[in-house]
Design a protein around this motif. Sequence first.
Motif, short mmCIF file in Angstrom:
data_model
loop_
_atom_site.label_atom_id
_atom_site.label_comp_id
_atom_site.label_asym_id
_atom_site.label_seq_id
_atom_site.Cartn_x
_atom_site.Cartn_y
_atom_site.Cartn_z
N VAL A 1 0.92 -1.15 0.04
CA VAL A 1 -0.04 -0.08 0.01
C VAL A 1 0.92 1.13 0.02
CG1 VAL A 1 -1.93 1.26 1.29
CG2 VAL A 1 -1.74 -1.24 1.30
N LEU A 2 0.58 2.03 -0.87
CA LEU A 2 1.28 3.62 -0.83
C LEU A 2 0.43 4.61 -0.28
CD1 LEU A 2 2.82 3.59 -4.25
CD2 LEU A 2 4.16 3.25 -2.44
N HIS A 3 1.12 5.48 0.69
CA HIS A 3 0.42 6.55 1.04
C HIS A 3 1.07 7.69 0.58
CE1 HIS A 3 -1.87 4.08 3.96
NE2 HIS A 3 -0.52 3.43 4.02
N LEU A 4 0.29 8.76 0.12
CA LEU A 4 0.69 10.07 -0.29
C LEU A 4 1.07 10.85 0.77
CD1 LEU A 4 0.86 11.95 -2.66
CD2 LEU A 4 -1.37 12.64 -2.32
N GLU A 5 2.38 10.97 0.85
CA GLU A 5 3.01 11.79 1.93
C GLU A 5 3.03 13.16 1.83
OE1 GLU A 5 5.08 12.59 5.52
OE2 GLU A 5 4.02 10.75 4.82
N SER B 1 -2.93 15.95 9.30
CA SER B 1 -3.25 15.03 7.96
C SER B 1 -2.18 15.17 6.84
CB SER B 1 -4.54 15.02 7.86
OG SER B 1 -4.95 16.32 7.11
N HIS B 2 -2.23 14.22 6.12
CA HIS B 2 -1.16 14.26 4.62
C HIS B 2 -2.15 14.12 3.67
CE1 HIS B 2 2.74 13.67 6.59
NE2 HIS B 2 2.03 13.41 7.60
N PRO B 3 -1.62 14.92 2.46
CA PRO B 3 -0.27 15.05 2.30
C PRO B 3 -0.10 16.67 2.84
CG PRO B 3 -1.58 15.32 0.48
CD PRO B 3 -2.65 14.86 1.43
#
Length: 116
Positions: free
Chosen positions: A2-6, A46-48
């Motif tokens: 899983v990728l999370h937008l940083e 929160s991100h990004p």
Amino acid sequence: MVLHLEEIVVDCHDFSALGHWWAEALGWPIVGEYDGELELQQADGSHPTLLFLNVPEPKTIKNRLHLDFVPDDQAAEVERLVALGARRVDIGQGEKSWVVLADPEGNEFCVLSARG
């Protein structure tokens, strides 16, 4: 996997001026300002995040990636952003329900219609 937008990185000529402009435009706090970079993050953490970095070359063409924002009142928000230093731009969008603006360094972004 899983990728999370940083973070979203914005190349610019003057990271400090542009980062401070976006901080005021979005109401996001500055969470770091270092040699050649400035980072903004929403107050809730929160991100990004938005990271502004100096690059040597100027912006020369339409952005391939841009940000879209949904306001409570589109007309009022466009007026506020223009008063801060944004400008209306025509990138060939024609008559649409959104307004295309550019930040002080020419990076395009859209102010969409309010969601009801």
